[in-house]
Design a protein around this motif. Structure first.
Motif, PDB file in Angstrom:
ATOM      1  N   ARG A  40       3.622  -9.225  -7.850  1.00 12.80           N
ATOM      2  CA  ARG A  40       2.976 -10.075  -6.863  1.00 12.80           C
ATOM      3  C   ARG A  40       3.873 -10.253  -5.648  1.00 12.80           C
ATOM      4  O   ARG A  40       5.068 -10.553  -5.775  1.00 12.80           O
ATOM      5  N   LYS A  41       3.290 -10.070  -4.473  1.00 20.89           N
ATOM      6  CA  LYS A  41       4.057 -10.242  -3.248  1.00 20.89           C
ATOM      7  C   LYS A  41       4.317 -11.714  -2.976  1.00 20.89           C
ATOM      8  O   LYS A  41       3.480 -12.571  -3.288  1.00 20.89           O
ATOM      9  N   ARG A  42       5.445 -11.985  -2.400  1.00 21.42           N
ATOM     10  CA  ARG A  42       5.789 -13.353  -2.032  1.00 21.42           C
ATOM     11  C   ARG A  42       6.401 -13.365  -0.641  1.00 21.42           C
ATOM     12  O   ARG A  42       7.010 -12.379  -0.218  1.00 21.42           O
ATOM     13  N   SER A  43       6.232 -14.465   0.039  1.00 24.05           N
ATOM     14  CA  SER A  43       6.761 -14.586   1.393  1.00 24.05           C
ATOM     15  C   SER A  43       8.285 -14.600   1.366  1.00 24.05           C
ATOM     16  O   SER A  43       8.905 -15.259   0.518  1.00 24.05           O
ATOM     17  N   TRP A  53       0.801 -18.177   3.635  1.00 24.42           N
ATOM     18  CA  TRP A  53       1.261 -16.796   3.842  1.00 24.42           C
ATOM     19  C   TRP A  53       0.187 -15.820   3.409  1.00 24.42           C
ATOM     20  O   TRP A  53      -0.391 -15.956   2.326  1.00 24.42           O
ATOM     21  N   PRO A  55      -0.595 -12.111   2.203  1.00 23.79           N
ATOM     22  CA  PRO A  55       0.140 -10.962   1.669  1.00 23.79           C
ATOM     23  C   PRO A  55      -0.242  -9.631   2.313  1.00 23.79           C
ATOM     24  O   PRO A  55       0.535  -8.681   2.257  1.00 23.79           O
ATOM     25  N   SER A  78      -6.744 -16.336  -0.392  1.00 18.05           N
ATOM     26  CA  SER A  78      -5.375 -15.823  -0.337  1.00 18.05           C
ATOM     27  C   SER A  78      -5.086 -15.088   0.963  1.00 18.05           C
ATOM     28  O   SER A  78      -3.950 -15.064   1.431  1.00 18.05           O
TER      29      SER A  78
END
Length: 205
Positions: A40-43, A53, A55, A78
């Motif tokens: 999972r992408k995160r800021s 944020w 993604p 999201s």
């Protein structure tokens, strides 16, 4: 470990999950990797209050740039509005070959090929006023059956009259009795007449 370290699970006797929160998260991540799911992408930067944020574009934007939804705990989708729209268009193209095809099938149950065939049978003109290149599908609002291809004005006109033949017939009679007619009485001289003589023509006539 304290009870707060475990998720709730009403199916277990003690009401707590078998694994603690950290172990459960680790097991979940391991399972995703085995199934080929990307991390999972995160800021990379802290997200301030009142912002979120995205993604897809990797940008922190104010919440006003995100669509609302009740499916998320945050109350917002999201992805930002721009990326959310782009994802929708991409899905329609991938699954239906284009947004036009998606719209026709979802709204009227026909495809672009069906639309083109109907328009060809109408010789490429509106089924009512014969204007060229109409683009609007006319359908029966009670049954959903497609009736023909109309121009914007004719399609809107039928909708305003609620497909009522009595209303349309009344409109025809009304126009016959109230429309001002130009009658040639001398070369270049016309007389404007109407059955309603007490009503002068409008300034735009």
């Amino acid at each position: 470990m304290p009870r707060e370290s475990f998720h709730s699970n009403v199916r277990r006797p003690d009401g707590l999950a078998f694994y603690c929160r950290d172990c459960a998260a680790q097991r979940s991540e391991t399972s995703r990797r085995k199934r080929g799911v990307q991390p999972r992408k995160r800021s990379a930067e802290p997200v301030p209050v009142g912002s979120q944020w995205c993604p897809d574009c990797d940008t922190i934007k104010p919440l006003i740039d995100f669509a609302r939804t009740t499916a998320k705990a945050s109350g917002y989708h999201s992805y930002c509005l721009t990326c959310h729209t782009a994802r929708g268009v991409e899905s329609k193209i991938r699954l239906n070959g284009g947004t036009r095809e998606y719209h026709l099938r979802r709204r009227y149950g026909i495809g672009q090929a069906d639309f083109d065939e109907m328009l060809w049978r109408q010789f490429g003109r509106c089924a009512i006023c014969r204007a060229p290149d109409p683009q609007h599908v006319d359908h029966d609002h009670r049954t959903g059956a497609v009736r023909g291809i109309l121009c914007f004005n004719c399609n809107g006109g039928l909708g305003q009259f609620r497909d009522n033949q009595d209303y349309l017939a009344g409109a025809i009679e009304y126009l016959k009795g109230t429309t001002w007619q130009r009658t040639l009485i001398h070369p270049g001289v016309y007389r404007i007449t109407s059955s309603m003589r007490e009503r002068p023509p409008s300034r735009s006539s």
